[in-house]
Design a protein around this motif. Structure first.
Motif, short mmCIF file in Angstrom:
data_model
loop_
_atom_site.label_atom_id
_atom_site.label_comp_id
_atom_site.label_asym_id
_atom_site.label_seq_id
_atom_site.Cartn_x
_atom_site.Cartn_y
_atom_site.Cartn_z
N LEU A 118 31.32 -2.77 -93.52
CA LEU A 118 30.40 -1.74 -94.01
C LEU A 118 29.87 -2.16 -95.37
CD1 LEU A 118 32.54 1.40 -93.14
CD2 LEU A 118 30.49 0.66 -91.93
N ARG A 119 28.67 -1.68 -95.68
CA ARG A 119 28.05 -1.99 -96.96
C ARG A 119 27.50 -0.71 -97.58
NH1 ARG A 119 28.06 -5.54 -93.44
NH2 ARG A 119 26.87 -4.10 -92.14
N LEU A 120 27.72 -0.55 -98.88
CA LEU A 120 27.06 0.47 -99.68
C LEU A 120 26.20 -0.26 -100.71
CD1 LEU A 120 29.96 2.99 -100.45
CD2 LEU A 120 28.35 3.05 -98.55
N ALA A 121 25.12 0.39 -101.15
CA ALA A 121 24.21 -0.29 -102.07
C ALA A 121 23.77 0.64 -103.18
CB ALA A 121 22.98 -0.80 -101.31
N SER A 122 23.48 0.05 -104.34
CA SER A 122 22.81 0.78 -105.41
C SER A 122 21.30 0.68 -105.17
CB SER A 122 23.16 0.18 -106.76
OG SER A 122 22.39 -1.01 -106.98
N PRO A 123 20.50 1.50 -105.85
CA PRO A 123 19.04 1.38 -105.68
C PRO A 123 18.49 0.03 -106.08
CG PRO A 123 19.62 3.50 -106.67
CD PRO A 123 20.88 2.67 -106.66
N ALA A 124 19.25 -0.74 -106.87
CA ALA A 124 18.79 -2.05 -107.31
C ALA A 124 19.15 -3.17 -106.35
CB ALA A 124 19.37 -2.37 -108.69
N LEU A 186 31.02 2.40 -107.06
CA LEU A 186 32.42 2.11 -106.78
C LEU A 186 33.19 3.39 -106.44
CD1 LEU A 186 33.38 -0.66 -109.35
CD2 LEU A 186 32.83 -0.87 -106.93
N LYS A 187 32.85 4.49 -107.09
CA LYS A 187 33.50 5.75 -106.77
C LYS A 187 33.25 6.12 -105.32
CE LYS A 187 33.56 10.64 -108.11
NZ LYS A 187 32.97 11.66 -109.03
N ARG A 188 32.00 5.96 -104.86
CA ARG A 188 31.67 6.30 -103.48
C ARG A 188 32.32 5.32 -102.51
NH1 ARG A 188 27.33 9.49 -101.88
NH2 ARG A 188 27.42 10.18 -104.05
N ALA A 189 32.39 4.05 -102.89
CA ALA A 189 33.06 3.07 -102.03
C ALA A 189 34.54 3.41 -101.88
CB ALA A 189 32.89 1.67 -102.61
N HIS A 190 35.18 3.81 -102.99
CA HIS A 190 36.59 4.19 -102.89
C HIS A 190 36.76 5.46 -102.06
CE1 HIS A 190 38.76 1.26 -105.26
NE2 HIS A 190 37.83 1.29 -106.18
N ALA A 191 35.81 6.39 -102.13
CA ALA A 191 35.89 7.59 -101.30
C ALA A 191 35.82 7.21 -99.82
CB ALA A 191 34.77 8.56 -101.66
N LEU A 192 34.98 6.23 -99.50
CA LEU A 192 34.90 5.75 -98.12
C LEU A 192 36.22 5.12 -97.70
CD1 LEU A 192 33.30 5.05 -95.55
CD2 LEU A 192 32.42 3.04 -96.75
N LEU A 193 36.80 4.30 -98.56
CA LEU A 193 38.09 3.70 -98.26
C LEU A 193 39.18 4.77 -98.15
CD1 LEU A 193 37.92 0.63 -100.65
CD2 LEU A 193 37.84 0.56 -98.16
N ASP A 194 39.12 5.79 -99.01
CA ASP A 194 40.09 6.88 -98.93
C ASP A 194 40.05 7.54 -97.55
OD1 ASP A 194 40.84 6.46 -101.56
OD2 ASP A 194 39.62 8.10 -102.36
N ARG A 195 38.83 7.75 -97.05
CA ARG A 195 38.67 8.39 -95.75
C ARG A 195 39.27 7.52 -94.65
NH1 ARG A 195 33.68 9.62 -96.42
NH2 ARG A 195 32.60 8.17 -95.03
N MET A 196 39.01 6.22 -94.72
CA MET A 196 39.58 5.32 -93.71
C MET A 196 41.09 5.23 -93.84
SD MET A 196 36.79 2.26 -93.17
CE MET A 196 36.53 1.80 -94.89
N ALA A 197 41.59 5.30 -95.07
CA ALA A 197 43.03 5.18 -95.30
C ALA A 197 43.80 6.35 -94.71
CB ALA A 197 43.32 5.07 -96.80
N GLN A 198 43.12 7.46 -94.43
CA GLN A 198 43.78 8.60 -93.80
C GLN A 198 44.05 8.36 -92.32
OE1 GLN A 198 41.34 12.04 -94.61
NE2 GLN A 198 41.56 11.83 -96.82
#
Length: 247
Positions: A118-124, A186-198
């Motif tokens: 999976l990939r998350l991106a900033s506007p840049a 990074l906060k949003r990426a960790h939230a995604l990982l948190d969800r998967m870690a459940q």
């Protein structure tokens, strides 16, 4: 605890490893040292499976492979698949991987991002594969991974015509899951990982194996499910759900 070798900063946690590409003098270009160090990360995750987050330092993910090193590589090095073997190893890691892309992800940097689940991106964020302009091809997975991710037409626009995909393009085409302000990436990426870690780690591992298996087959699904149906984790989670403790 945060630490790591010279081209990476590694944050080694109980349920995940966070790898920051860190060659500020070269916009995080992927060189031989970084490849060796990323292989070491993979070896650790194969031995003790955890989630992986890859990002880049200083507003750049990775602006390509190291051109100075590529200039000196010949046929024998190409046949060794120096970059492609690493990215294939990352793609085959047991548990899910996420790339958090801020700024340029070009050439080998783009191929590293494509190899993640999976990939998350900033506007840049900018994705591109300019290799033919240097007289070579994107030989570390882009020629087939990008096609699988965005379709043949768009992949050929990137690979043959030099199109670069900005964050909006990448989101619209499904290359990235979300576009997030750089300060929250990074906060949003960790939230995604948190969800998967459940989720159950064995369930994640087998789901990834089945989803990545070429062709797919009902028997593969059945065999993976048979393993999970016999696991203590499945029984514990379903008991908790039935007792009202898990939604």
């Amino acid at each position: 605890m945060t630490g790591g070798p010279s081209t990476l900063v590694i944050d080694d946690r109980d349920d995940r490893v966070v790898v920051t590409l860190c060659r500020p003098e070269a916009r995080n270009a992927i060189n031989a040292a970084m490849i060796r160090e990323l292989h070491d990360v993979c070896a650790g995750l194969e031995e003790r499976p955890r989630l992986l987050l890859v990002t880049g330092d200083g507003g750049t993910f990775a602006a390509g492979a190291d051109i100075g090193e590529l200039r000196d590589r010949g046929r024998d090095q190409a046949l060794r698949g120096i970059n492609s073997r690493l990215f294939d190893r990352i793609a085959r890691l047991p548990l899910p991987t996420v790339a958090a892309v801020d700024g340029y992800a070009l050439g080998g940097g783009a191929e590293l991002a494509y190899a993640c689940d999976l990939r998350l991106a900033s506007p840049a964020a900018i994705f591109g594969n300019p290799e033919p302009g240097l007289g070579i091809l994107a030989a570390a997975g882009a020629c087939w991974r990008l096609r699988e991710l965005v379709g043949a037409s768009v992949a050929k626009q990137v690979l043959l015509a030099g199109r670069r995909l900005d964050a909006d393009d990448a989101y619209r085409l499904g290359l990235v899951a979300e576009v997030v302000p750089a300060g929250d990436l990074l906060k949003r990426a960790h939230a995604l990982l948190d969800r998967m870690a459940q989720s159950g780690p064995l369930a994640l591992r087998l789901t990834k194996l089945v989803a990545d298996a070429p062709g797919g087959h009902p028997v593969t699904d059945d065999l993976a499910q048979a393993i999970l149906f016999e696991s203590a984790d499945k029984r514990d989670r379903m008991d908790a759900f039935l007792a009202g403790g898990r939604s």
